[in-house]
Design an enzyme around this catalytic site. Structure first.
Site, PDB file in Angstrom:
ATOM      1  CG  ASP A  13     -10.690   7.134 -32.356  1.00 47.30           C
ATOM      2  OD1 ASP A  13     -11.443   7.970 -32.188  1.00 47.30           O
ATOM      3  OD2 ASP A  13      -9.708   8.220 -32.938  1.00 47.30           O
ATOM      4  CE  LYS A  16     -13.607  10.164 -26.524  1.00 43.58           C
ATOM      5  NZ  LYS A  16     -12.469   9.453 -27.013  1.00 43.58           N
ATOM      6  N   GLY A  40     -15.495  10.656 -33.176  1.00 40.98           N
ATOM      7  CA  GLY A  40     -16.522   9.251 -34.260  1.00 40.98           C
ATOM      8  C   GLY A  40     -16.722   8.255 -32.640  1.00 40.98           C
ATOM      9  CG  HIS A  41     -18.379   8.791 -29.496  1.00 46.02           C
ATOM     10  ND1 HIS A  41     -17.031   9.366 -28.743  1.00 46.02           N
ATOM     11  CD2 HIS A  41     -19.140  10.868 -29.923  1.00 46.02           C
ATOM     12  CE1 HIS A  41     -16.268  10.324 -28.994  1.00 46.02           C
ATOM     13  NE2 HIS A  41     -17.370  11.268 -29.001  1.00 46.02           N
ATOM     14  CD  GLN A 223     -12.064  16.027 -29.777  1.00 46.33           C
ATOM     15  OE1 GLN A 223     -13.027  16.924 -28.996  1.00 46.33           O
ATOM     16  NE2 GLN A 223     -13.468  15.397 -30.553  1.00 46.33           N
TER      17      GLN A 223
HETATM   18  P1  GDP Z   1     -14.572   6.826 -29.104  1.00 42.69           P
HETATM   19  O1  GDP Z   1     -13.727   7.915 -29.340  1.00 42.69           O
HETATM   20  O2  GDP Z   1     -14.117   6.978 -27.779  1.00 42.69           O
HETATM   21  O3  GDP Z   1     -15.547   6.558 -28.058  1.00 42.69           O
HETATM   22  O4  GDP Z   1     -13.802   5.186 -29.470  1.00 42.69           O
HETATM   23  P2  GDP Z   1     -14.326   5.157 -31.037  1.00 42.69           P
HETATM   24  O5  GDP Z   1     -15.710   4.364 -31.274  1.00 42.69           O
HETATM   25  O6  GDP Z   1     -13.321   5.909 -32.191  1.00 42.69           O
HETATM   26  O7  GDP Z   1     -13.374   4.013 -31.227  1.00 42.69           O
HETATM   27  C1  GDP Z   1     -13.068   2.635 -30.737  1.00 42.69           C
HETATM   28  C2  GDP Z   1     -13.585   1.111 -31.432  1.00 42.69           C
HETATM   29  O8  GDP Z   1     -13.581   0.401 -30.743  1.00 42.69           O
HETATM   30  C3  GDP Z   1     -14.990   2.039 -31.722  1.00 42.69           C
HETATM   31  O9  GDP Z   1     -15.013   0.331 -33.262  1.00 42.69           O
HETATM   32  C4  GDP Z   1     -15.439   0.676 -30.326  1.00 42.69           C
HETATM   33  O10 GDP Z   1     -16.863  -0.251 -31.480  1.00 42.69           O
HETATM   34  C5  GDP Z   1     -14.331  -0.395 -30.450  1.00 42.69           C
HETATM   35  N1  GDP Z   1     -14.992  -0.803 -29.030  1.00 42.69           N
HETATM   36  C6  GDP Z   1     -14.835  -0.210 -27.384  1.00 42.69           C
HETATM   37  N2  GDP Z   1     -14.801  -1.493 -26.799  1.00 42.69           N
HETATM   38  C7  GDP Z   1     -13.631  -2.567 -26.937  1.00 42.69           C
HETATM   39  C8  GDP Z   1     -13.472  -3.818 -26.710  1.00 42.69           C
HETATM   40  O11 GDP Z   1     -13.802  -3.634 -25.948  1.00 42.69           O
HETATM   41  N3  GDP Z   1     -13.638  -4.868 -27.580  1.00 42.69           N
HETATM   42  C9  GDP Z   1     -12.927  -4.582 -28.562  1.00 42.69           C
HETATM   43  N4  GDP Z   1     -12.605  -5.064 -29.739  1.00 42.69           N
HETATM   44  N5  GDP Z   1     -13.307  -3.221 -29.360  1.00 42.69           N
HETATM   45  C10 GDP Z   1     -14.312  -2.608 -28.865  1.00 42.69           C
HETATM   46  P1  IMO Z   2     -13.243  11.451 -30.188  1.00 39.07           P
HETATM   47  O1  IMO Z   2     -13.816  11.503 -29.587  1.00 39.07           O
HETATM   48  C1  IMO Z   2      -9.032  10.887 -32.520  1.00 39.07           C
HETATM   49  C2  IMO Z   2      -7.057  15.073 -33.916  1.00 39.07           C
HETATM   50  C3  IMO Z   2      -6.989  15.107 -35.194  1.00 39.07           C
HETATM   51  C4  IMO Z   2      -5.930  15.602 -34.825  1.00 39.07           C
HETATM   52  C5  IMO Z   2      -6.448  16.860 -34.042  1.00 39.07           C
HETATM   53  C6  IMO Z   2      -7.090  17.816 -34.677  1.00 39.07           C
HETATM   54  O2  IMO Z   2     -13.362  10.141 -31.662  1.00 39.07           O
HETATM   55  O3  IMO Z   2     -12.227  10.340 -29.481  1.00 39.07           O
HETATM   56  P2  IMO Z   2      -9.360  18.395 -34.820  1.00 39.07           P
HETATM   57  O4  IMO Z   2     -10.327  18.121 -36.327  1.00 39.07           O
HETATM   58  O5  IMO Z   2      -9.946  18.752 -34.391  1.00 39.07           O
HETATM   59  O6  IMO Z   2      -9.059  20.474 -35.000  1.00 39.07           O
HETATM   60  O7  IMO Z   2      -8.133  17.968 -35.049  1.00 39.07           O
HETATM   61  O8  IMO Z   2      -6.653  16.213 -32.876  1.00 39.07           O
HETATM   62  N1  IMO Z   2      -8.899  14.656 -33.769  1.00 39.07           N
HETATM   63  C7  IMO Z   2      -8.786  12.896 -32.949  1.00 39.07           C
HETATM   64  N2  IMO Z   2      -8.344  12.141 -33.040  1.00 39.07           N
HETATM   65  N3  IMO Z   2     -10.225  10.637 -31.895  1.00 39.07           N
HETATM   66  C8  IMO Z   2     -10.676  11.934 -31.876  1.00 39.07           C
HETATM   67  O9  IMO Z   2     -11.940  12.313 -31.144  1.00 39.07           O
HETATM   68  C9  IMO Z   2     -10.787  13.221 -32.603  1.00 39.07           C
HETATM   69  N4  IMO Z   2     -10.966  14.319 -32.443  1.00 39.07           N
HETATM   70  C10 IMO Z   2      -9.463  14.801 -33.328  1.00 39.07           C
HETATM   71  O10 IMO Z   2      -7.244  13.748 -36.128  1.00 39.07           O
HETATM   72  O11 IMO Z   2      -4.329  14.863 -34.727  1.00 39.07           O
HETATM   73 MG    MG Z   3     -13.238   8.187 -31.919  1.00 35.19          MG
END
Ligand code: GDP
Ligand code: IMO
Ligand code: MG
Length: 429
Positions: A13, A16, A40-41, A223
């Protein structure tokens, strides 16, 4: 034209999805090489907000070919749900390519994921419950089902029957669940075969040809480094190789074709699920970071655990992944703190560690050693040039760069595609 691997440097998270999206129209293929719909992106484009799980973030860029590589585990019900959801919003999904060798997540994997977690009790991993671990376990046990099996009904039936023999024993006798019949699994899988067929390809060949033709390919890791099954905080990890090495095994593109490795790192740290987290803040400061950063899971909605930036984690990621550039995200979230602690070392039983400890026992006992940096109060979201950041924010970035083992080439100052400060071109190096 380069092949770029993009990975998460912490526990996921980091942003990416946004980082991939920012590379945008100059990229020809975006490949997902590990994980599945545990990811989850969130990608924000103007007023539109997209939550992607199984599809690579490149799907949002017109003209870009999204690829699901052989290293991914695919839940077909999720795949088509996501395609339908995006198509209804006008996103063109017709270019999607899916590897014939990717493994499938079936209903019994989802069931097993949930029951094993329940039986682990306080030793649970906190998985996303999507069947990821059991699907990879079957792959390694050589009883998995692959995309190509959908096109040979006889083989599919045989494989499902074989896989269910042991699983039904487990489900019925150990977990007190009902047995699953081979026919119900086969029927469900076959119901997707016709729609899937035109998307299926030898994706390793497709990608190698694209690179030969001078195209730009981004390998998007799901991840993150510390969730990697080999290099992460085992057993509190996911079941795939999220690190840069996984981009090769998970796509069929060899290591000597990779030009750059970009790691996305948050200006503080978050983690979802169980497992050690040295800089975690369990008090109201952590609650404040969660609120300011909107730190709630994109996949499960769980509140994310929060803490300060950990330079040992970043340095470890730089080493394990061969990071050439960092994208530092969410710097804007740190606005308003008078002083910002950054973890520069650990103390473990009175001994100082400047690198990640070798054992998880030590990592569980790690106490962060903090350096405090001055904060800033200005809103950063409108800043587009590094020189225009407040001095304290610039110094924060430069100190992290010094501590983290690679240059910080881009800085996120808000969730939108446009809210980014670029210091070095990520594609050109
Ligand atoms: P990922 O799994 O690595 O793709 O990240 P996620 O989407 O799960 O979580 C990142 C969150 O931060 C999302 O809600 C993005 O919209 C938000 N985000 C990404 N870059 C920035 C930033 O530079 N500033 C802020 N405030 N939010 C950001
Ligand atoms: P993105 O791509 C954050 C964590 C779960 C759990 C562990 C194992 O959005 O960064 P799983 O269901 O993969 O067997 O769970 O990994 N986990 C993540 N945490 N971001 C993710 O993906 C994750 N995908 C799995 O919370 O601790
Ligand atoms: Mg994510």
């Amino acid at each position: 034209m380069p092949a770029i691997v993009l990975v998460g440097a912490q526990w996921g998270d980091e942003g990416k999805g946004k980082a991939t999206d920012v590379l945008g129209s100059r990229v020809d293929h975006v490949v997902k090489y590990n994980g599945g719909n545990n990811a989850g992106h969130t990608v924000v484009v103007g007023d539109e907000k997209y939550a992607l799980h199984l599809l690579p973030s490149g799907i949002l860029t017109p003209g870009c070919t999204p690829v699901i590589g052989n290293g991914v585990v695919v839940d077909l019900s999720v795949l088509f749900e996501e395609i339908e959801g995006l198509s209804a919003r006008g996103v063109d999904c017709s270019r999607l390519v899916v590897s014939a060798s990717a493994h499938l997540i079936t209903p019994y994997h989802r069931t097993l994921d949930k029951v094993t977690e329940r039986f682990l009790g306080s030793r649970r991993i906190g998985t996303t419950g999507r069947g990821i671990g059991p699907a990879y376990a079957d792959k390694i046990n050589r009883v998995g089902l692959r995309v190509q099996d959908l096109f040979d009904e006889k083989i599919l039936q045989q494989k499902v029957e074989g896989a269910l023999e042991g699983k039904n024993q487990l489900l019925v006798k150990v977990y007190n669940r009902r047995a699953i019949t081979a026919d119900e699994v086969v029927d469900e899988l076959l119901s997707y075969a016709d729609r899937l067929a035109p998307m299926v390809a030898d994706t390793g060949l497709v990608l190698t040809r694209a690179l030969d033709a001078g195209k730009t390919v981004v390998f998007e890791g799901g991840q993150a480094t510390l969730l990697d099954v080999d290099h992460g905080t085992y057993p509190f990890v996911t079941s795939s190789n999220a690190t840069a090495g996984g981009a090769c095994t998970g796509s069929g593109v060899p290591p000597n074709r990779i030009d750059r490795v970009v790691a996305v790192v948050k200006a503080y740290t978050t983690r979802v699920g169980e497992g050690p987290f040295p800089t975690e803040l369990t008090d109201e400061v952590g609650e404040g970071l969660r609120r300011a950063g909107g730190e709630f899971g994109t996949t499960t909605g769980r509140p994310r655990r929060t803490g300060w930036y950990d330079a040992l984690v970043a340095r470890y990621s730089a080493r394990v992944n061969g990071v050439t550039d960092f994208v530092l995200t969410k710097l804007d979230v740190l606005t308003g703190y008078e002083r910002i602690p950054v973890c520069v070392a650990y103390e473990v039983d009175g001994v100082r560690h400047d690198e990640m400890p070798m054992t998880q026992t030590d990592f569980h006992h790690a106490v962060p050693v903090y350096e405090e940096l001055p904060g800033w109060s200005e809103d950063l979201s409108g800043v587009r040039r590094f020189e225009d950041l407040p001095r304290a924010a610039r110094e924060y970035v430069l100190r992290l760069e010094e501590l983290s083992g690679a240059r910080i080439s881009a800085i996120g100052v808000g969730p939108d595609r446009e809210e980014i400060v670029v210091r070095h071109d990520l594609l050109e190096g």
